[in-house]
Design a protein around this motif. Structure first.
Motif, short mmCIF file in Angstrom:
data_model
loop_
_atom_site.label_atom_id
_atom_site.label_comp_id
_atom_site.label_asym_id
_atom_site.label_seq_id
_atom_site.Cartn_x
_atom_site.Cartn_y
_atom_site.Cartn_z
N PHE A 197 58.90 73.99 28.01
CA PHE A 197 59.64 72.80 27.85
C PHE A 197 61.37 73.55 27.83
O PHE A 197 61.45 74.36 26.96
CB PHE A 197 59.59 72.18 26.57
CG PHE A 197 58.44 71.27 26.91
CD1 PHE A 197 58.55 70.13 27.13
CD2 PHE A 197 57.01 71.78 26.32
CE1 PHE A 197 57.41 69.09 27.06
CE2 PHE A 197 56.05 70.90 26.46
CZ PHE A 197 56.11 69.52 27.06
N ASP A 198 62.14 72.89 28.54
CA ASP A 198 63.40 73.10 28.46
C ASP A 198 64.16 72.44 27.30
O ASP A 198 63.97 71.23 27.05
CB ASP A 198 64.21 72.85 29.81
CG ASP A 198 64.24 73.81 30.87
OD1 ASP A 198 63.23 74.57 30.58
OD2 ASP A 198 64.45 73.31 31.89
N LEU A 199 64.34 73.16 26.18
CA LEU A 199 65.02 72.59 24.94
C LEU A 199 66.55 72.47 24.86
O LEU A 199 66.95 73.66 24.43
CB LEU A 199 64.25 73.13 24.03
CG LEU A 199 62.52 72.91 23.84
CD1 LEU A 199 62.09 73.61 22.53
CD2 LEU A 199 62.22 71.23 23.81
N VAL A 200 67.18 71.52 25.05
CA VAL A 200 68.68 71.55 24.71
C VAL A 200 68.87 69.81 24.75
O VAL A 200 68.07 69.11 25.20
CB VAL A 200 69.35 72.13 25.98
CG1 VAL A 200 69.13 71.49 27.21
CG2 VAL A 200 70.70 72.29 25.53
N SER A 201 70.13 69.55 24.38
CA SER A 201 70.43 68.08 24.16
C SER A 201 70.61 67.36 25.53
O SER A 201 70.65 68.23 26.62
CB SER A 201 71.64 68.07 23.48
OG SER A 201 72.84 68.80 23.97
N PRO A 202 70.40 66.26 25.54
CA PRO A 202 70.92 65.54 26.95
C PRO A 202 72.18 65.86 27.49
O PRO A 202 73.24 66.17 26.82
CB PRO A 202 70.73 64.10 26.73
CG PRO A 202 70.08 64.17 25.22
CD PRO A 202 70.57 65.29 24.50
#
Length: 313
Positions: A197-202
């Protein structure tokens, strides 16, 4: 849940251990013992780079393991192998650096440096042989940061005076608060979620202008922000990301770092708090430290020399 955090004393590992303990989980951390562990956790000492570094784990079992290692992947391989059959779920904190710049494919397996280490860490974690989550985090900010990016800006704007503000003001930024990363990882472990999963804010969660305006406000409105176009900054020999933390001028590198589609992570439960909360809480933490923010010995110092800044302005 019974949770083992490999690390657990600094930045992301500490955020995970602290949140898990606050939720009522039974938390164990294993690290070299160079910093005090969070409250309400069981601390074990071991240097994973040495023979017998995992001996303190004994034959205990856990519902979930979170591995924060970011260097030599043989260390990850040793832990993943040792914990086969002794944990229900394994999370490896990876990085979006594993992607080739501007592409969806991964870097080569023999890629040198941080990106290659993270990719090899992912491959090594697969040796766990059970449910595996690969948490590919982007830029991480928030309390406990030991890289120095947001702390540098907080200290610089608190110092005040004419301050170089790298433009454009509406430059979009993506990042993840370390506590939001922790929440996603723990929730994913509880539901045995697997895969990368790429985990960063929109995209567009905040902008460079909002980040610095709020930072200035939170630290006392001492700074006179002098917004400067990227070409002028680059021509002065000032390096993006290192001399001016967080900032990258518009272009392929900025797009790669701040233009991520995180729809899968949002659908899987990722929630990102407002930028004001991240800045305010980081400043509260930073000002509580008698010796300033900690800094990882394996990461270069960041920040702009005051004389270079003054000369450009």
């Amino acid at each position: 849940m019974r949770i083992l955090v490999l690390g657990g004393s600094g930045f992301v590992g500490r955020s995970i251990a602290e949140l898990a303990a606050a939720r009522g989980d039974d938390v164990t951390v294993l690290n070299r013992g160079r910093a005090d562990p969070p409250p309400r956790v069981r601390a074990l000492t071991g240097d994973r780079q040495t023979p017998g570094g995992l001996d303190a784990l004994g034959d205990a079992t856990w519902d979930a393991v979170v591995d924060t290692w970011s260097a030599d992947a043989t260390v990850v391989a040793a832990a993943a192998t040792a914990l086969q059959g002794r944990a229900g779920h394994y999370t490896y904190i990876s990085s979006r650096s594993v992607y080739v710049l501007g592409e969806d494919r991964l870097v080569p397996h023999d890629e040198p440096g941080y990106a290659g280490d993270k990719l090899r860490g992912e491959l090594a974690a697969a040796g766990f042989g059970g449910p595996l989550l690969l948490a590919r985090a982007g830029l991480i900010l928030g309390p406990y940061e030991n890289i120095g990016r947001l702390p540098w800006w907080l200290n610089r704007l608190h110092a005040g005076g004419p301050t170089l503000a790298p433009g454009p003001r509406d430059l979009p930024l993506q990042y993840i608060d370390t506590r939001d990363l922790a929440a996603f990882v723990l929730d994913a472990a509880a539901t045995a979620r697997t895969g990368p999963f790429d985990l960063v804010s929109p995209p567009g969660h905040t902008t460079m202008g909002e980040l610095l305006d709020i930072t200035n406000e939170v630290t006392g409105n001492h700074a006179d922000l002098r917004w400067t176009d990227p070409d002028t900054i680059i021509a002065a020999g000032i390096q993006p990301w290192t001399h001016l933390p967080v900032w990258l001028p518009p272009g392929p590198l900025h797009t790669a770092l701040h233009g991520s589609d995180v729809t899968p992570a949002l659908a899987a439960g990722l929630r990102c708090r407002p930028v004001r909360e991240t800045i305010t809480d980081t400043w509260t933490w930073l000002t509580s430290l008698p010796d300033g923010a900690p800094h990882r010995a394996d990461r270069p110092a960041v920040g702009l020399d005051p004389q270079i800044e003054a000369t450009l302005l």
